[in-house]
Design a protein around this motif. Structure first.
Motif, PDB file in Angstrom:
ATOM      1  N   ALA A 108      -7.813  -1.940   2.282  1.00  0.00           N
ATOM      2  CA  ALA A 108      -8.670  -1.936   1.090  1.00  0.00           C
ATOM      3  C   ALA A 108      -8.059  -1.074  -0.005  1.00  0.00           C
ATOM      4  N   LEU A 109      -7.512   0.085   0.397  1.00  0.00           N
ATOM      5  CA  LEU A 109      -6.885   0.982  -0.576  1.00  0.00           C
ATOM      6  C   LEU A 109      -5.658   0.331  -1.200  1.00  0.00           C
ATOM      7  N   GLY A 110      -4.841  -0.345  -0.360  1.00  0.00           N
ATOM      8  CA  GLY A 110      -3.647  -1.010  -0.872  1.00  0.00           C
ATOM      9  C   GLY A 110      -3.985  -2.080  -1.894  1.00  0.00           C
ATOM     10  N   TYR A 111      -5.058  -2.811  -1.648  1.00  0.00           N
ATOM     11  CA  TYR A 111      -5.513  -3.835  -2.599  1.00  0.00           C
ATOM     12  C   TYR A 111      -5.870  -3.199  -3.939  1.00  0.00           C
ATOM     13  N   LEU A 112      -6.627  -2.105  -3.896  1.00  0.00           N
ATOM     14  CA  LEU A 112      -7.057  -1.436  -5.132  1.00  0.00           C
ATOM     15  C   LEU A 112      -5.889  -0.803  -5.865  1.00  0.00           C
TER      16      LEU A 112
END
Length: 766
Positions: A108-112
């Motif tokens: 999720a962090l990588g997407y953001l």
């Protein structure tokens, strides 16, 4: 929570709570436009662009993704399982559970961080605001008096090379839990695709081979291999083919209310009442209980959309009922498995795979259910025929008296309201017209806000499903059992959230297949290779006969190749990945052979559904065998014999796309890249021609069903079985002389059989 939920381990109870919150938030997100609601929310919050539903995906998807994976880790905990089975490895199970949660957080962090519309690190450091300001200044004054839209600047702070190991850690952990929740076959296919993509990339980097199937799209990028690899890894995070792309959209937006609807239906009393109604309506038919199983499975299956769920729900009543009436256990299990699998092709809901079909073909859902109608009708008609011939063969008599436990009572009639009102809600909203919904008698009676709400929801599949859930919730309390334990509804909602989380875990593996296939270029190469082979293969030799591969034979060969691939790749898998795997590989190939893109996808979709009853891994038939307590493979063979039309009807609508009733089925891309109608089609439905085709199809289905039962009015000899199957093909042949010959010979054969059967009956009576 109910007594059942209280007996669950702590981790599963926490998962239930999180799942319930997921359902609440997801239902708010998919809520259709209700007049005045958005304005009220903006007035309360004081924010002019505030939305109470339809949340921005770039901010909504990451937390939903994380929560769903936490639910999976808690509900399907390896630590909890190994603590009981292998205590010495419990610590490793805890590490895996924690690893899945941490990997989901990093995903999720990588997407953001990587998505250009968010750029989380840049926002935290203030770099994002500076770049946006510079872009806005550059957009002003380029042309005097005109301001252009500011460009969206790329993210400056990224994961860089760390995105590669992060991606493969996420893939490994998610695949491990996919094996635990969904089984091994899907993960095997996904792993092969990932390894193939990596191998071709390494072969290109070290210049080891120039074979077409060992090349990679990385080679087209040129330049720095490491920079190309980082970009490709980043693409898996943020592109539409990535794990938070179109498949996340399918789960969060498109199928969300329908999965919740299925979960609520699954625990309602309406299912049992539906079976009783089917028994009542078919009790005078010779194959009554089996016909009842077909009717109830078709109606219940379109709601649940899952063949195994359907078998275990309706089959517990229908299978023993068929056995009591004289059908063999294998045949009873086969009928239930075939009918339950067919629920996925039965409008109006059809299950999750239909929404994936909508997403991949960009054809509206209303048109998909229109296209599915006639093929589904043919399928269930063929099962009725199979039951009828088997009942004649086994000398099964109609049910004279309905068993006491299957007699309809007053409460059952009330329970049917629970089933039919939500389905009617879906049908009315899906098939309605926005213009007529906002005018007429209802508009003059109902308040303007209610009329506008109906008009907003009309024609929209998501809104139809959402309103069906809202309508169903109060109707559930018509059941005394629900009134006595209302918490059952809450647990059902939470179970729907757990099912959604598991569904996304499944679609994660599918998204990895899609993303890596896209990066490898295998699909295009496979299409070119098979097309080239078909062009070169001019002649086939079968049993000493020379058959030229042209026209219908050419298309039939290509379709047969697609069928075999669909069955093999779909073996042991749920319908969604079975469909997507083959559609990604063979959809372009079929579309290049004169079949429309939509028809190609429908063809593959049918075989993905059929994989649930195809040995050696026929999951729906095996579920039925667990009820009949018979050998699973024999039940699987019986299911194929009963549901054989699911394997034949795709060939029929590939040859006769007018059966699908929509213009997209007869629209292809010509050599110039423009959309064009297939030669001989106008894009509109010819009722007379369709009716004549329908009569031919009924005759062909009669021939096939009787041949496979080896019985019509009397037992069929082997030569007559073979002849009936051959004539069924001739009846459906496109060439008019061949078709007329087939019809004439079929009519003569059926008349001859009727005369012979009557003579044998008279001789036996004498």
């Amino acid at each position: 929570m109910t007594q059942l939920s209280l007996t669950r381990p702590l981790g599963q109870r926490i998962a239930l709570v999180l799942a319930l919150l997921l359902v609440i938030v997801g239902m708010i997100n998919t809520m259709p436009e209700i007049p005045g609601l958005q304005d009220w929310a903006r007035e309360i919050t004081g924010r002019p662009y505030f939305r109470i539903s339809g949340f921005p995906p770039q901010y909504f998807y990451p937390p939903v993704f994380f929560v769903m994976m936490v639910i999976v880790a808690l509900d399907s905990s390896v630590y909890r399982a190994w603590k009981e089975e292998r205590p010495e490895r419990a610590w490793l199970g805890l590490l895996l559970d924690a690893g899945l949660i941490f990997a989901a957080f990093l995903g999720a962090l990588g997407y953001l961080v990587e998505l250009d519309s968010v750029c989380l690190i840049d926002q935290i450091t203030g770099e994002r605001a500076r770049l946006m300001q510079e872009a806005a200044e550059r957009s002003v004054g380029v042309i005097p008096g005109i301001s252009l839209e500011a460009e969206v600047p790329a993210c400056q702070a990224r994961f860089g090379i760390w995105s590669i190991p992060l991606l493969f850690v996420i893939i490994t952990l998610f695949f491990l839990y996919n094996v635990r929740v969904w089984g091994l076959p899907l993960v095997i296919v996904s792993t092969v695709v990932v390894l193939y993509t990596l191998a071709t990339a390494l072969i290109w980097m070290f210049d080891l081979s120039s074979h077409n199937f060992l090349l990679t799209k990385l080679g087209a990028d040129g330049g720095d291999p490491m920079a190309a690899a980082i970009q490709k890894a980043t693409n898996v995070f943020i592109t539409p083919d990535g794990f938070m792309g179109r498949f996340m959209d399918i789960v969060v937006n498109q199928v969300f209310p329908y999965v919740i609807l299925g979960a609520l239906f699954g625990t309602s009393a309406g299912g049992t009442s539906l079976i009783k109604l089917a028994v009542l309506s078919t009790s005078r038919l010779r194959g009554g209980p089996a016909h009842a199983a077909v009717v109830s499975s078709a109606m219940f299956g379109t709601i649940t959309g899952g063949p195994v769920t359907n078998v275990l729900s309706t089959g517990r009543l229908t299978i023993p009922m068929m056995q009591r009436n004289g059908f063999s256990p294998q045949f009873a299990g086969g009928v239930e498995a075939a009918a339950s699998s067919g629920g996925q092709i039965m409008p109006p809901v059809m299950g999750v795979a239909a929404f994936v079909l909508v997403a991949l073909t960009a054809v509206p859902y209303t048109k998909v259910i229109t296209a599915a109608f006639l093929p589904a009708l043919c399928f269930f008609f063929s099962i009725f025929l199979a039951v009828m011939f088997q009942a004649r063969r086994d000398r099964v008599e109609p049910m004279r008296d309905i068993p006491d436990d299957l007699v309809m009572n007053r409460q059952d009639w009330l329970n049917l309201i629970i089933i039919f009102v939500p389905i009617l809600t879906i049908l009315m909203l899906l098939l309605g017209n926005k213009d007529t919904a906002g005018s007429g008698l209802l508009a003059s009676i109902l308040p303007a806000a209610v009329t506008q709400t109906i008009q907003n929801a009309t024609g929209d599949a998501i809104s139809a499903g959402w309103w069906a859930v809202i309508v169903l919730l109060p109707l559930l309390f018509l059941d005394p059992g629900t009134r006595a334990a209302p918490r059952r509804v809450v647990v059902s909602l939470a179970d729907g959230g757990i099912l959604l989380s598991r569904l996304f875990l499944l679609l994660f593996a599918v998204s990895i297949i899609a993303a890596f296939l896209n990066e490898s270029g295998l699909t295009g190469e496979l299409t070119r290779a098979v097309t080239t082979w078909l062009e070169r293969a001019q002649v086939m030799h079968i049993f000493g006969f020379e058959i030229r591969i042209v026209g219908g034979v050419y298309l039939m060969l290509a379709l047969t190749c697609a069928m075999v691939c669909a069955i093999i790749l779909g073996m042991g898998m749920p319908t969604v990945p079975a469909y997507v795997n083959v559609a990604l590989l063979l959809g372009p190939l079929l579309a290049n052979l004169g079949v429309s893109f939509f028809t190609a996808h429908m063809f593959v979709f049918y075989f993905a559904v059929a994989s649930a009853i195809t040995p050696p891994v026929a999951i729906a038939a095996f579920a039925a065998a667990s009820i009949t307590r018979t050998e699973p493979m024999r039940t699987g063979i019986a299911a194929v014999r009963v549901g054989i039309v699911m394997f034949t009807i795709p060939f029929v609508f590939a040859w006769y796309p007018e059966l699908l009733l929509i213009e997209e089925a007869v629209t292809i891309t010509d050599e110039t890249g423009r959309k064009a109608l297939i030669e001989g089609y106008s894009g509109s439905v010819d009722i007379v021609a369709l009716g004549l085709l329908g009569l031919r199809l009924v005759l062909a289905l009669y021939l096939i069903a009787s041949a496979l039962a080896r019985y019509d009015r009397d037992r069929l000899a082997s030569w007559e079985v073979a002849l009936r199957l051959f004539l069924a093909v001739l009846v459906l042949w496109k060439t008019v002389p061949v078709m007329l010959t087939g019809i004439g010979l079929a009519a003569a054969l059926l008349a001859f059989h009727a005369m012979t059967a009557r003579r044998n009956t008279e001789r036996a009576a004498a």
